[in-house]
Scaffold this motif. Sequence first.
Motif, PDB file in Angstrom:
ATOM      1  N   VAL A  99      23.631  23.105 -13.392  1.00 28.88           N
ATOM      2  CA  VAL A  99      22.288  22.754 -12.927  1.00 28.88           C
ATOM      3  C   VAL A  99      21.588  21.890 -13.972  1.00 28.88           C
ATOM      4  CG1 VAL A  99      19.997  23.652 -12.375  1.00 28.88           C
ATOM      5  CG2 VAL A  99      22.031  24.760 -11.426  1.00 28.88           C
ATOM      6  N   LEU A 100      21.660  22.295 -15.238  1.00 28.83           N
ATOM      7  CA  LEU A 100      21.024  21.517 -16.297  1.00 28.83           C
ATOM      8  C   LEU A 100      21.652  20.135 -16.418  1.00 28.83           C
ATOM      9  CD1 LEU A 100      20.641  24.266 -19.068  1.00 28.83           C
ATOM     10  CD2 LEU A 100      18.959  23.526 -17.367  1.00 28.83           C
ATOM     11  N   GLY A 101      22.964  20.062 -16.267  1.00 26.09           N
ATOM     12  CA  GLY A 101      23.614  18.759 -16.299  1.00 26.09           C
ATOM     13  C   GLY A 101      23.167  17.878 -15.151  1.00 26.09           C
ATOM     14  N   ALA A 102      23.027  18.468 -13.965  1.00 27.50           N
ATOM     15  CA  ALA A 102      22.576  17.699 -12.805  1.00 27.50           C
ATOM     16  C   ALA A 102      21.159  17.190 -12.995  1.00 27.50           C
ATOM     17  CB  ALA A 102      22.678  18.554 -11.548  1.00 27.50           C
ATOM     18  N   ALA A 103      20.331  17.957 -13.724  1.00 28.71           N
ATOM     19  CA  ALA A 103      18.940  17.549 -13.933  1.00 28.71           C
ATOM     20  C   ALA A 103      18.830  16.264 -14.739  1.00 28.71           C
ATOM     21  CB  ALA A 103      18.179  18.675 -14.635  1.00 28.71           C
ATOM     22  N   GLN A 104      19.872  15.904 -15.481  1.00 32.83           N
ATOM     23  CA  GLN A 104      19.840  14.658 -16.243  1.00 32.83           C
ATOM     24  C   GLN A 104      19.859  13.429 -15.346  1.00 32.83           C
ATOM     25  OE1 GLN A 104      21.840  14.813 -20.406  1.00 32.83           O
ATOM     26  NE2 GLN A 104      23.341  15.600 -18.952  1.00 32.83           N
ATOM     27  N   THR A 105      20.496  13.534 -14.198  1.00 31.92           N
ATOM     28  CA  THR A 105      20.674  12.359 -13.333  1.00 31.92           C
ATOM     29  C   THR A 105      19.992  12.501 -11.985  1.00 31.92           C
ATOM     30  OG1 THR A 105      22.770  13.286 -12.530  1.00 31.92           O
ATOM     31  CG2 THR A 105      22.872  11.783 -14.409  1.00 31.92           C
ATOM     32  N   VAL A 141      16.155  17.727  -9.112  1.00 28.10           N
ATOM     33  CA  VAL A 141      16.602  18.958  -9.775  1.00 28.10           C
ATOM     34  C   VAL A 141      15.761  19.210 -11.019  1.00 28.10           C
ATOM     35  CG1 VAL A 141      18.542  20.098 -10.914  1.00 28.10           C
ATOM     36  CG2 VAL A 141      18.937  18.714  -8.868  1.00 28.10           C
ATOM     37  N   ALA A 142      15.526  18.167 -11.813  1.00 24.28           N
ATOM     38  CA  ALA A 142      14.701  18.311 -13.018  1.00 24.28           C
ATOM     39  C   ALA A 142      13.303  18.790 -12.659  1.00 24.28           C
ATOM     40  CB  ALA A 142      14.629  16.977 -13.761  1.00 24.28           C
ATOM     41  N   HIS A 143      12.729  18.195 -11.622  1.00 23.81           N
ATOM     42  CA  HIS A 143      11.378  18.570 -11.199  1.00 23.81           C
ATOM     43  C   HIS A 143      11.326  20.020 -10.742  1.00 23.81           C
ATOM     44  CE1 HIS A 143       8.145  18.920  -8.129  1.00 23.81           C
ATOM     45  NE2 HIS A 143       7.458  18.291  -9.057  1.00 23.81           N
ATOM     46  N   ALA A 187      23.439  28.162  -6.822  1.00 23.69           N
ATOM     47  CA  ALA A 187      23.151  27.093  -7.768  1.00 23.69           C
ATOM     48  C   ALA A 187      23.623  25.745  -7.212  1.00 23.69           C
ATOM     49  CB  ALA A 187      23.817  27.377  -9.109  1.00 23.69           C
ATOM     50  N   ALA A 188      24.791  25.735  -6.600  1.00 24.13           N
ATOM     51  CA  ALA A 188      25.294  24.500  -5.988  1.00 24.13           C
ATOM     52  C   ALA A 188      24.371  24.053  -4.860  1.00 24.13           C
ATOM     53  CB  ALA A 188      26.714  24.711  -5.481  1.00 24.13           C
ATOM     54  N   GLN A 189      23.880  24.997  -4.073  1.00 22.59           N
ATOM     55  CA  GLN A 189      22.961  24.675  -2.996  1.00 22.59           C
ATOM     56  C   GLN A 189      21.631  24.154  -3.544  1.00 22.59           C
ATOM     57  OE1 GLN A 189      22.860  28.423  -0.914  1.00 22.59           O
ATOM     58  NE2 GLN A 189      24.720  27.977   0.261  1.00 22.59           N
ATOM     59  N   PHE A 190      21.198  24.746  -4.664  1.00 18.55           N
ATOM     60  CA  PHE A 190      19.967  24.297  -5.310  1.00 18.55           C
ATOM     61  C   PHE A 190      20.073  22.837  -5.723  1.00 18.55           C
ATOM     62  CE2 PHE A 190      17.684  23.658  -9.350  1.00 18.55           C
ATOM     63  CZ  PHE A 190      16.387  23.991  -8.990  1.00 18.55           C
ATOM     64  N   VAL A 191      21.193  22.483  -6.340  1.00 17.97           N
ATOM     65  CA  VAL A 191      21.394  21.099  -6.763  1.00 17.97           C
ATOM     66  C   VAL A 191      21.442  20.170  -5.557  1.00 17.97           C
ATOM     67  CG1 VAL A 191      23.033  19.509  -7.840  1.00 17.97           C
ATOM     68  CG2 VAL A 191      22.526  21.719  -8.917  1.00 17.97           C
ATOM     69  N   ALA A 192      22.145  20.591  -4.519  1.00 14.63           N
ATOM     70  CA  ALA A 192      22.236  19.761  -3.322  1.00 14.63           C
ATOM     71  C   ALA A 192      20.875  19.584  -2.657  1.00 14.63           C
ATOM     72  CB  ALA A 192      23.223  20.389  -2.343  1.00 14.63           C
ATOM     73  N   VAL A 250      18.931  15.164  -3.538  1.00 13.90           N
ATOM     74  CA  VAL A 250      19.256  14.177  -2.513  1.00 13.90           C
ATOM     75  C   VAL A 250      18.631  12.828  -2.824  1.00 13.90           C
ATOM     76  CG1 VAL A 250      18.993  13.590  -0.076  1.00 13.90           C
ATOM     77  CG2 VAL A 250      19.588  15.925  -0.739  1.00 13.90           C
ATOM     78  N   ALA A 251      17.376  12.828  -3.242  1.00 17.51           N
ATOM     79  CA  ALA A 251      16.663  11.570  -3.450  1.00 17.51           C
ATOM     80  C   ALA A 251      15.692  11.707  -4.609  1.00 17.51           C
ATOM     81  CB  ALA A 251      15.924  11.177  -2.168  1.00 17.51           C
ATOM     82  N   GLU A 252      15.162  10.609  -5.043  1.00 20.71           N
ATOM     83  CA  GLU A 252      14.156  10.609  -6.103  1.00 20.71           C
ATOM     84  C   GLU A 252      12.941  11.430  -5.638  1.00 20.71           C
ATOM     85  OE1 GLU A 252      16.077   8.437  -8.976  1.00 20.71           O
ATOM     86  OE2 GLU A 252      13.976   9.009  -9.112  1.00 20.71           O
ATOM     87  N   HIS A 253      12.429  12.235  -6.532  1.00 20.29           N
ATOM     88  CA  HIS A 253      11.221  12.991  -6.239  1.00 20.29           C
ATOM     89  C   HIS A 253      10.048  12.258  -6.883  1.00 20.29           C
ATOM     90  CE1 HIS A 253       8.303  16.151  -5.879  1.00 20.29           C
ATOM     91  NE2 HIS A 253       9.166  16.965  -5.330  1.00 20.29           N
ATOM     92  N   ARG A 254       9.102  11.838  -6.078  1.00 13.58           N
ATOM     93  CA  ARG A 254       8.018  11.010  -6.595  1.00 13.58           C
ATOM     94  C   ARG A 254       7.226  11.681  -7.724  1.00 13.58           C
ATOM     95  NH1 ARG A 254       5.283   8.390  -1.134  1.00 13.58           N
ATOM     96  NH2 ARG A 254       7.123   7.214  -0.452  1.00 13.58           N
ATOM     97  N   ALA A 255       7.125  13.007  -7.675  1.00 19.47           N
ATOM     98  CA  ALA A 255       6.336  13.719  -8.673  1.00 19.47           C
ATOM     99  C   ALA A 255       7.117  14.062  -9.919  1.00 19.47           C
ATOM    100  CB  ALA A 255       5.753  14.997  -8.071  1.00 19.47           C
ATOM    101  N   ALA A 256       8.363  13.654 -10.013  1.00 16.79           N
ATOM    102  CA  ALA A 256       9.208  14.153 -11.090  1.00 16.79           C
ATOM    103  C   ALA A 256       8.788  13.650 -12.464  1.00 16.79           C
ATOM    104  CB  ALA A 256      10.667  13.781 -10.835  1.00 16.79           C
TER     105      ALA A 256
END
Length: 426
Positions: A372-378, A382-384, A406-411, A415-421
């Motif tokens: 999850v933390l690795g996914a938050a980098q890109t 997920v980071a938001h 956790a996999a579902q959380f990342v998915a 999916v797309a850029e979060h404007r508030a991130a």
Amino acid sequence: MMRNVAIIGAGQAGLQLALGLQASGYGVTLVSDRTPEQLLSGRIMSTQALFHDACTTERQLGLNFWEDACPPVEGIALSVPHPELPGQKALAFSARLDQPAYSVDQRLKFAGWLREFQTRGGNVVLESADIQTAERLSSAHDLTLIATGKGELGQLFARDPERSPYSAPQRHLALMYLKNVAPRPDHSAVSFNLIPGVGEVFLLPGLTVAEGGGTQPYENVFIEAIPGGPLDVFAEVRDPRQHLEMMQELLRQFLPWEYERTQHAELTDTQATLTGRVTPGVRRPVATLPSGREVLGLGDTLVLNDPLTGQGAGSAAKAAAIYLERILWHGDRSFDRVWMTGTFDEYWSYARFVTDWTNALLGPPPPHVLEVLGAAQTRPGVAHAFVNGFNHPPQFFPWLGDPQAAAQFVAQHGVAEHRAAGFTRA
């Protein structure tokens, strides 16, 4: 008929509840072991970050006296140093909070709130409370709450072994308040630095007392050292200047990007350092005094977590809000054991997530959490989502303990850029 409540302990939970009850017409006796002047001139007490939901409990009572002056915490930035490349990061991401957090020095807040309680006509008893204090107050009040876990009063409440997996501190703590710290680029944030096998280091902005009176902005530097490790060096340090020098050397060695910000820093005042240890645990909510009368615990008297996740002050604020609502709703009925237990259970329905999350982070992160933390980098979404879980820790579940979730959380969030991130890539 006006009901009378006694609260022993004038911290975040005790003061907030006392002021809330007072505003609703209750007679409140508050026991404090220090005057406002002693609080202001004393040693720092905590990191005291309050995220949005906890801040709301203060705003609803009109107690957010310092919010306009306090530098906001606009986001959270997580970094893990590279084990083989000094000065490099193996993992890093940041994101903005949907609403800012605030860190007001508890010396400033508690002194101000205590004065406000007195100005409104509240009854303050200045003493170091013990069981005799509780006996005296419980005989003259409809309800007595213990909002301090120290000394013999804390020991009245039995440990809950099923909810308390630790019998010793998991981190040794060192804290200091600094001025002349360079700001982060982009936006202010809690800088969460995780050093595997060594500990954690946090920096965050806030508002503290100024020497000579008034207030000033500051940067909190908080070290959570794994016992016996290279960060665990502050136990015997008594000189504040030495405390600062040792902290700067540790940052230079392990987190050079934070050293760059703090290399010209100074302590905000002569009382701006603190060391300590916390044994996390949960206690039973109701205690019986020698007389047979029952008292109810409040805040970290009952639920004490390691400050690793920055939830201590916020959890106390939420406990005070829940207790206030249940006391007002109860009307003129007896505050019996059933009511006391039910009041704590309502708080625990939230606090259990804070406890489980904090206890999980005290150990090495499992592979699915690292993913999850690795996914938050890109993936900004997920980071938001991860960053805003600090405001509402139930959002870390069920994925924190379940690889599939956790996999579902990342998915779900990637999916797309979060404007508030407000995302920045390492």
